[in-house]
Design a protein around this motif. Structure first.
Motif, PDB file in Angstrom:
ATOM      1  N   LYS A 104       0.852  -1.271   0.045  1.00 35.25           N
ATOM      2  CA  LYS A 104       0.150   0.022   0.024  1.00 35.25           C
ATOM      3  C   LYS A 104       0.867   1.128  -0.052  1.00 35.25           C
ATOM      4  O   LYS A 104       1.715   1.325   0.812  1.00 35.25           O
ATOM      5  CB  LYS A 104      -0.825   0.007   1.129  1.00 35.25           C
ATOM      6  N   ASN A 105       0.799   2.213  -0.979  1.00 30.13           N
ATOM      7  CA  ASN A 105       1.340   3.577  -1.024  1.00 30.13           C
ATOM      8  C   ASN A 105       0.455   4.581  -0.750  1.00 30.13           C
ATOM      9  O   ASN A 105      -0.700   4.783  -1.094  1.00 30.13           O
ATOM     10  CB  ASN A 105       1.691   3.474  -2.559  1.00 30.13           C
ATOM     11  N   ASN A 108       4.400   9.733   0.878  1.00 29.83           N
ATOM     12  CA  ASN A 108       5.865   9.347   1.330  1.00 29.83           C
ATOM     13  C   ASN A 108       5.833   8.071   2.047  1.00 29.83           C
ATOM     14  O   ASN A 108       6.815   7.965   2.732  1.00 29.83           O
ATOM     15  CB  ASN A 108       6.185  10.671   2.115  1.00 29.83           C
ATOM     16  N   TYR A 109       4.867   7.140   2.069  1.00 32.26           N
ATOM     17  CA  TYR A 109       4.714   6.074   2.644  1.00 32.26           C
ATOM     18  C   TYR A 109       4.661   4.820   2.053  1.00 32.26           C
ATOM     19  O   TYR A 109       3.700   4.839   1.164  1.00 32.26           O
ATOM     20  CB  TYR A 109       3.577   5.981   3.793  1.00 32.26           C
ATOM     21  N   GLU A 110       5.270   3.685   2.257  1.00 34.37           N
ATOM     22  CA  GLU A 110       5.065   2.510   1.697  1.00 34.37           C
ATOM     23  C   GLU A 110       4.891   1.593   2.490  1.00 34.37           C
ATOM     24  O   GLU A 110       5.743   1.330   3.491  1.00 34.37           O
ATOM     25  CB  GLU A 110       5.934   2.101   0.391  1.00 34.37           C
ATOM     26  N   PHE A 111       3.683   0.657   2.679  1.00 37.71           N
ATOM     27  CA  PHE A 111       3.627  -0.394   3.580  1.00 37.71           C
ATOM     28  C   PHE A 111       3.460  -1.721   2.797  1.00 37.71           C
ATOM     29  O   PHE A 111       2.785  -1.818   2.036  1.00 37.71           O
ATOM     30  CB  PHE A 111       1.924  -0.275   4.500  1.00 37.71           C
ATOM     31  N   LYS A 112       4.368  -2.576   3.423  1.00 34.58           N
ATOM     32  CA  LYS A 112       4.479  -3.756   2.646  1.00 34.58           C
ATOM     33  C   LYS A 112       4.428  -5.081   3.812  1.00 34.58           C
ATOM     34  O   LYS A 112       4.919  -4.947   4.838  1.00 34.58           O
ATOM     35  CB  LYS A 112       5.747  -4.111   1.962  1.00 34.58           C
ATOM     36  N   ILE A 113       3.884  -6.283   3.427  1.00 31.72           N
ATOM     37  CA  ILE A 113       3.646  -7.221   4.243  1.00 31.72           C
ATOM     38  C   ILE A 113       4.226  -8.514   3.383  1.00 31.72           C
ATOM     39  O   ILE A 113       3.668  -8.820   2.174  1.00 31.72           O
ATOM     40  CB  ILE A 113       2.293  -7.677   4.651  1.00 31.72           C
ATOM     41  N   TYR A 114       5.128  -9.297   3.726  1.00 28.36           N
ATOM     42  CA  TYR A 114       5.748 -10.447   3.470  1.00 28.36           C
ATOM     43  C   TYR A 114       5.419 -11.635   3.890  1.00 28.36           C
ATOM     44  O   TYR A 114       5.447 -11.669   5.334  1.00 28.36           O
ATOM     45  CB  TYR A 114       7.313 -10.165   3.125  1.00 28.36           C
TER      46      TYR A 114
END
Length: 187
Positions: A104-105, A108-114
């Motif tokens: 999710k962008n 100025n932020y990007e959230f990632k789940i791996y």
């Protein structure tokens, strides 16, 4: 006089950094009017040194690990900073399988789940500004969820029952830059 005071307040709000640390608090600018403050308790901070950085440190808490990198204006990354950090993580954690589940962008932020090695989830918050990159590995997901729901009130976290990767991580991209060449002079 009120007009100039309001104008000055607006300029100050807009010019505040997206991420900063002051005393024992992390400050996140989520929009020009919305700020989130996280009070730090039980943390370890280490200054990191590299000829190409102006300000670099790592911050470790029981809940998350943060790396802050502000490079000199004459410094360039040898690729996209987030991609380099992902490769750094895979190498440092000796990850065999690194599957992106969510990305999710917001400005100025990007959230990632791996999903890591088909077993655990790893949550990453990436914050960028001009010449500044912040990487947060959130092991208990509280900071991740707070920030993302403040940016998107309709966000639904759907991984409550999944195992989370919770490790004692203490490695630094800046510390390894001399050996790996993540960034260097543009001249």
């Amino acid at each position: 006089m009120g007009f100039f005071r309001n104008l000055l307040k607006t300029i100050i709000k807009v010019s505040r950094p997206v991420f900063s640390i002051e005393a024992n608090e992390l400050h996140f600018k989520l929009s020009s009017d919305l700020f989130y403050t996280y009070t730090l308790e039980n943390f370890d901070i280490k200054t990191r040194h590299d000829p190409y950085t102006l300000d670099a440190f790592t911050l470790k808490t029981p809940s998350f690990y943060l790396e802050h990198i502000k490079v000199d204006e004459d410094t360039i990354w040898q690729g996209q900073a987030l991609s380099l950090y992902e490769e750094f993580l895979k190498e440092q954690l000796k990850i065999n399988k690194f599957q992106l589940l969510e990305d999710k962008n917001f400005e100025n932020y990007e959230f990632k789940i791996y999903r890591v090695d088909d077993e655990f989830l790893l949550h990453l918050v990436y914050i960028w500004e001009l010449n500044k990159d912040v990487f947060i590995l959130d092991f208990d997901t509280s900071l991740f969820k707070t920030l993302i729901t403040n940016l998107d009130e309709n966000y639904i976290y759907k991984y409550e029952n999944e195992k989370r990767l919770n490790i004692d991580f203490d490695s630094s991209l800046v510390k390894l830059n001399a050996f790996k060449g993540y960034f260097n002079s543009s001249m």
